[in-house]
Each structure stands twice: as structure tokens, then as C-alpha cells.
Scaffold this active site. Structure first.
Site, PDB file in Angstrom:
ATOM      1  N   ASP A  59     136.751  19.105  70.500  1.00 58.51           N
ATOM      2  CA  ASP A  59     135.965  17.983  71.000  1.00 58.51           C
ATOM      3  C   ASP A  59     135.537  18.217  72.462  1.00 58.51           C
ATOM      4  O   ASP A  59     136.353  18.659  73.284  1.00 58.51           O
ATOM      5  CB  ASP A  59     136.854  16.731  70.919  1.00 58.51           C
ATOM      6  N   GLU A 102     147.471  35.536  66.824  1.00 60.34           N
ATOM      7  CA  GLU A 102     148.856  35.819  66.418  1.00 60.34           C
ATOM      8  C   GLU A 102     149.127  35.352  64.991  1.00 60.34           C
ATOM      9  O   GLU A 102     150.138  35.698  64.399  1.00 60.34           O
ATOM     10  CB  GLU A 102     149.833  35.081  67.343  1.00 60.34           C
TER      11      GLU A 102
HETATM   12  C1  GLC Z   1     132.929  13.737  70.930  1.00 60.16           C
HETATM   13  C2  GLC Z   1     133.145  13.063  69.605  1.00 60.16           C
HETATM   14  C3  GLC Z   1     132.837  11.614  69.762  1.00 60.16           C
HETATM   15  C4  GLC Z   1     133.796  11.039  70.772  1.00 60.16           C
HETATM   16  C5  GLC Z   1     133.711  11.783  72.093  1.00 60.16           C
HETATM   17  C6  GLC Z   1     134.865  11.461  72.996  1.00 60.16           C
HETATM   18  O1  GLC Z   1     131.610  13.710  71.334  1.00 60.16           O
HETATM   19  O2  GLC Z   1     132.376  13.686  68.614  1.00 60.16           O
HETATM   20  O3  GLC Z   1     132.923  10.916  68.550  1.00 60.16           O
HETATM   21  O4  GLC Z   1     133.496   9.685  70.995  1.00 60.16           O
HETATM   22  O5  GLC Z   1     133.761  13.173  71.894  1.00 60.16           O
HETATM   23  O6  GLC Z   1     136.043  12.031  72.519  1.00 60.16           O
END
Ligand code: GLC
Length: 544
Positions: free
Chosen positions: A212, A280
Site C-alpha cells: 500500500d 530466502e
Molecule cells: C491506498 C489504498 C486505499 C487506502 C490508502 C491509505 O491508496 O488503496 O484504499 O485508503 O492507501 O491506506
């Protein structure tokens, strides 16, 4: 692992290089216990559906312990399952069952920020300014004589200031919601924590991680002001992005700019470390970056040989409906990774953007274009990502304001992302369409005209979107995957995207009017084809 593949012509290609991965938005896929929210046992019960659809892997959005302010992207404990979604034992069962069915499982890692309920952040709030507990996050004194102004002018991606003040007067940074404090990745404790988290899930058998906000972990050390100011409006962003992304454009644009919080060179050190950790483990474990970078070149930096396996190619998703735009993305994407051992990815929808039939105009035209874009995408080399519900032709739902719960809506009043997150209709004539037991509407209400769109209603119907997706995925395995990695663009007119990949020729007619069809046996088409190629339609031809 990858080096071995390079040096040994007999070594198998890593599974992810041409996989189709299906994104499961956990809250909205399948609810096993009738609380109106999807969960892990719900996913497990529907795995045979995914196998029959013909995908290779599933990516599951965060199911870890979380107060759910950003629906799981606010993690309070990275190594446990939120009771809303089940238990660690349920996660283990899901992994075993998926592997039995030949499906890989990718989990979602959220390293840019924790939840404000993470034990580290609670400790930081209890500790004094300047303490080691605060140094895991980005706490700073404010500006102005009494420190009552935020430390800089940064805006949250979800709108409003990116800083919140705590009672002792300091401020902490949150690029997203105030309940999502950003970690300081220049602090070595943070890197150590995430290495442990990776190992925890790798040991349990996950095949990969979707990372993310992968472009945001490290901030420019100066924390200088950003150039874009708080009075920016959606109309100030480039026109082509507005057209492509509809309602959520300003949010997407906000985390795509050349700014001191995004795409800093030091972020790549993190991924080099992770690469070593994954190497690993057996079985080609992988990472895919959610990196809203500016160009194909900056995206390619995330997938250098010693970093991540893949990065989402959002340029494909952001391209407007023109043959030129699609051609430019294909050329730019392939050129950017030409000199590295990376494979491209393609994606049209996810849980953050307006669903692609709606982006392409909605109704019959939007759906025809969506089918055509999907069929074109599935012919391209590399791997494709599908978002749950696109195989049913679901459109963006206009969720009534009282039901919306996206933090970006709550912070700004902009429509937000709820409309692409409405739970999946599986069967039946009325909500919850077998999404879960009982008769109540799920956490986001489903429209009352979804009966013809359920999986059950579409499964046996020869012209349904679901039947088309199954056929397209089967055709991909048979004709596209073995067709090599070289793509040659063909010139068949201004409104037509056409390319050859080995013995396969793909033609996408972006115009409304029909166009001539080149010679070749029709392998599959996104809509009815007779003699000519109708507008908003794509076709695969055997030409070699
Ligand atoms: C990313 C995710 C989104 C989330 C954001 C904060 O963009 O896809 O859904 O709100 O990160 O974590």
C-alpha cells in the site's frame, strides 16, 4: 531466485509474471456470519468460483486488526486477524484451501502508516516530545510563535491538513486520515518491524504482498512545503485524468504529484531489503507496488531486479477512451521496462477508483467499452489485475450520502469511493443477493435492480459478462500467454488500437462506427461481430 531464472533457460518462469490476479475487497466479497460485512470464511467458501472463473491468484485487502476507519487500511496489529473478518485459523484455512485449488494468495501490507490504535502510536501519545516512542512517527513542533500552525502546508490525500495536533502542542503527520499516523521510515525500528511482519505471513504460506502507498514511505527529510496548496480544486488537475477517473480524480491526483512526500529515492532501499527477505523463501514469493508515480519510468524504478516484482500500471487505468492514449500507455510501459528483468502489469478497476464501465460512459456503451478494454488488456504480455464485480459488469453505485463511510467523503464531502465497494450479488432476487445469510442489507446497501447481475443469473447465460470473462480468461491461457512478450503496434486507422503478439492480432475499435476487420480467424470478441468490427468492440484474431 530471479537470477537463477535468468541464467538457467530451463528454470520455470515465476508464476506471477503472467498471472491474472483477482482483487477481493474483503468487506464486500462474501459474508459467512450474517453481520453484513464480508469475512475470511466467506472468501474460502467462494474459492471454487474463482478457480472456475480462471484466475491464478487472489489479492485480499487488509483483514488485520483494525478500528476500520479506513476499512482496514488502518492497521492496529499486523500479525492478527480482525474479529470482524475471522481469526488467524480462518486465514490459515483460506491459504490451504486456495493452494489446494491451485490459487495463489497475496495479502495487503500497509507500511506507510499504522492505525492510531497501534500500540506504538498509543505509546507515542503517552511519551514526551523528543522521546524514542515519538521518533517512530513524524511528530514535529508547529509553526508560528505559539506553534499553533501545522509544521508545513501538506494536505491529506483524503482532504484537509495532513497534520493533527496533540494535547502537549506537537503535531503528527498523516498523509491520509488522522487515524492513520505516518511512520518515520528513517527510523530503523520501523524497518525491523516490517521485516518481522513479512516473515510472519511468509511463514504462514502467503505467496505475495500488495504494498500500500509504496511510493510514500520515505518523506523528503526537510519536510518542506508542498507546491500544491490547500485551495487547489479538482478542475486544476490535467484534463485527461478528469475524464478518466470521474469523481475520485482529485484524490488520485493528490497522491500522484511530484511532491516532497512521494517517490523519494530512499524508498527503494526498503524494497531492496524486502527483496532479500522474500528470496530466502521457496516458491517465487512476490511483491506488487501500489505506487501512483508520475511516469512509466518512475514506475519502472520500483521493479528493478533487486526490488519489487511488480507495480500496478495505473496509466492504463487513467487512460481516456482513445486508441492513441491506449497505444501510448502500451509503448511507454514496455519501453520503460525493456532493460530490466520486469514484466508489465495492467489494471482497469480497483477499490479506489470509479468502476470502468461507468468511467467509460455507463449504460450499454460503457459496458461495451469495458468489455473491449478488458479483452484488450488480457491479450497484453505480463499480468493483469481484476477487481471483484467487474466480471459481473457492475457499475459504480450512487450510494446515498447517509450510507457513505469512506474517510475521504467524511473529511471533504467529495463523493468518495463507496460506490465501487458495494457487496457482490451472488444469487436471488433481492438484497443481500446471497452475499450473506439473512435478509438485511449489507454494510453498503445494494441496488434493488441487481437481480439480473448476480453470479447465479449470469452463470448459464451465454451472453452474460460473466460468461465473457470466463471465455476471455480461457482464451488468454490458450492463445495469449504462449504468444511471447513482443508487441508490435499496427496502424489500422486513427480510432483503432491494433497490435500483434506472436500469432495473435488484437484490434480495439474505439470509435462508435464500425471499421474493417483484418483477415484472420476470430478467436474471441468482446461483443457481436459480423463482417466488420463494430464500434466499442475488441477482437482477437489468429494471424500466424
Ligand atoms: C491506498 C489504498 C486505499 C487506502 C490508502 C491509505 O491508496 O488503496 O484504499 O485508503 O492507501 O491506506
Amino acid at each position: 531466485m530471479e537470477d537463477m531464472t535468468l541464467n538457467d533457460p530451463n528454470a520455470a518462469r515465476e508464476w506471477w509474471r503472467d498471472a491474472v490476479t483477482y482483487q477481493v475487497y474483503v468487506r464486500s466479497f462474501a459474508d459467512s456470519d450474517g453481520d453484513g460485512v464480508g469475512d475470511l470464511p466467506g472468501i474460502t467458501s467462494r474459492l471454487p468460483y474463482l478457480r472456475d472463473l480462471g484466475v491464478d491468484a487472489l489479492w485480499i485487502t487488509p483483514f488485520f486488526t483494525s478500528p476500520q476507519h479506513d476499512h482496514g487500511y488502518d492497521v492496529a496489529d499486523y500479525c492478527d486477524v480482525d474479529p470482524l473478518f475471522g481469526s488467524l485459523a480462518d486465514a490459515d484455512t483460506l491459504l490451504v484451501r486456495a493452494h489446494e485449488l491451485g490459487l495463489r494468495v497475496i495479502v495487503d501490507l500497509v507500511p506507510n502508516h499504522t492505525s492510531s490504535e497501534h500500540e506504538w502510536f498509543r505509546a507515542a501519545l503517552d511519551a514526551a516530545p523528543g522521546s524514542p516512542e515519538r521518533a517512530r512517527y513524524l511528530f514535529r513542533d508547529g509553526r508560528g510563535t505559539d506553534g499553533s500552525e501545522p509544521p508545513n502546508n501538506w494536505q491529506s490525500v483524503f482532504g484537509g491538513p495532513a497534520w493533527t495536533r496533540v494535547p502537549d502542542g506537537q503535531w503528527y503527520l498523516h498523509l491520509f486520515d488522522a487515524t492513520q499516523p505516518d511512520l518515520d521510515w528513517r527510523n530503523t525500528e520501523v524497518g525491523d518491524l516490517f521485516e518481522d511482519v513479512l516473515r510472519f505471513w511468509l511463514d504462514r504460506g502467503v505467496d505475495g504482498f500488495r504494498v500500500d502507498v509504496a511510493h510514500g514511505l520515505v518523506k523528503e527529510e526537510s519536510l518542506r512545503d508542498q507546491v500544491v496548496t490547500s485551495d487547489e480544486t479538482p478542475s486544476s488537475v490535467p484534463e485527461e485524468s478528469v475524464a478518466a477517473d470521474g469523481g475520485s480524480v482529485s484524490m488520485v491526483e493528490r497522491h500522484r504529484r511530484d511532491e516532497p512526500m512521494w517517490d523519494q529515492p530512499e524508498v527503494h532501499d526498503v524494497y531492496r531489503r524486502w527483496h532479500k527477505v522474500l528470496a530466502e523463501y521457496d516458491g517465487d514469493r512476490m511483491t506488487v507496488a501500489e505506487a501512483w508515480t508520475q511516469t512509466p519510468e518512475s514506475m519502472a524504478r520500483f521493479v528493478r531486479d533487486d526490488e519489487m516484482s511488480q507495480a500496478f500500471n495505473f496509466s492504463w487505468l487513467l487512460a481516456p477512451w482513445t486508441a492513441d492514449a491506449f497505444a501510448e500507455v502500451i509503448t511507454g510501459t514496455l519501453a520503460a521496462i525493456e532493460d530490466i528483468d520486469a514484466s508489465p502489469t495492467w489494471v482497469l478497476s480497483n477499490h479506489d477508483v470509479v468502476r470502468h464501465p461507468t468511467r467509460y460512459g455507463g449504460g450499454a456503451t460503457g459496458l461495451a467499452r469495458a468489455r473491449a478494454a478488458t479483452l484488450t488488456m488480457l491479450a497484453l504480455p505480463g499480468s493483469s489485475y481484476l477487481y471483484q464485480g467487474e466480471e459481473l459488469g457492475l457499475e459504480q453505485v450512487d450510494v446515498a450520502p447517509q450510507h457513505r463511510s469512506d474517510p475521504s467523503w467524511l473529511r471533504t464531502g467529495e463523493e468518495g469511493r463507496d460506490g465501487c465497494r458495494v457487496p457482490i450479488p451472488w444469487a436471488g432476487d433481492a438484497a443481500p443477493y446471497d452475499f450473506g445469510p439473512g435478509a438485511a442489507q449489507p454494510w453498503l446497501p445494494q441496488p434493488d435492480d441487481w437481480a439480473p447481475l448476480t453470479v447465479a443469473a449470469q452463470a448459464e447465460h451465454p451472453d452474460s459478462v460473466l460468461t465473457f470473462y470466463r471465455a476471455a480468461l480461457a482464451a488468454r491461457r490458450k492463445f495469449a500467454t504462449p504468444a511471447g512478450d513482443d508487441v508490435e503496434l499496427l496502424d489500422l486507422g486513427a480510432d483503432v488500437l491494433a497490435f500483434r503478439r506472436g500469432g495473435l492480432t488484437v484490434v480495439l475499435n474505439c470509435a462508435a462506427a464500425p471499421t474493417a476487420l483484418p483477415d484472420g480467424e476470430i478467436l474471441i470478441a468482446s461483443g457481436p461481430v459480423a463482417g466488420e468490427l463494430p464500434g466499442n468492440t475488441a477482437v482477437w484474431l489468429r494471424t500466424g
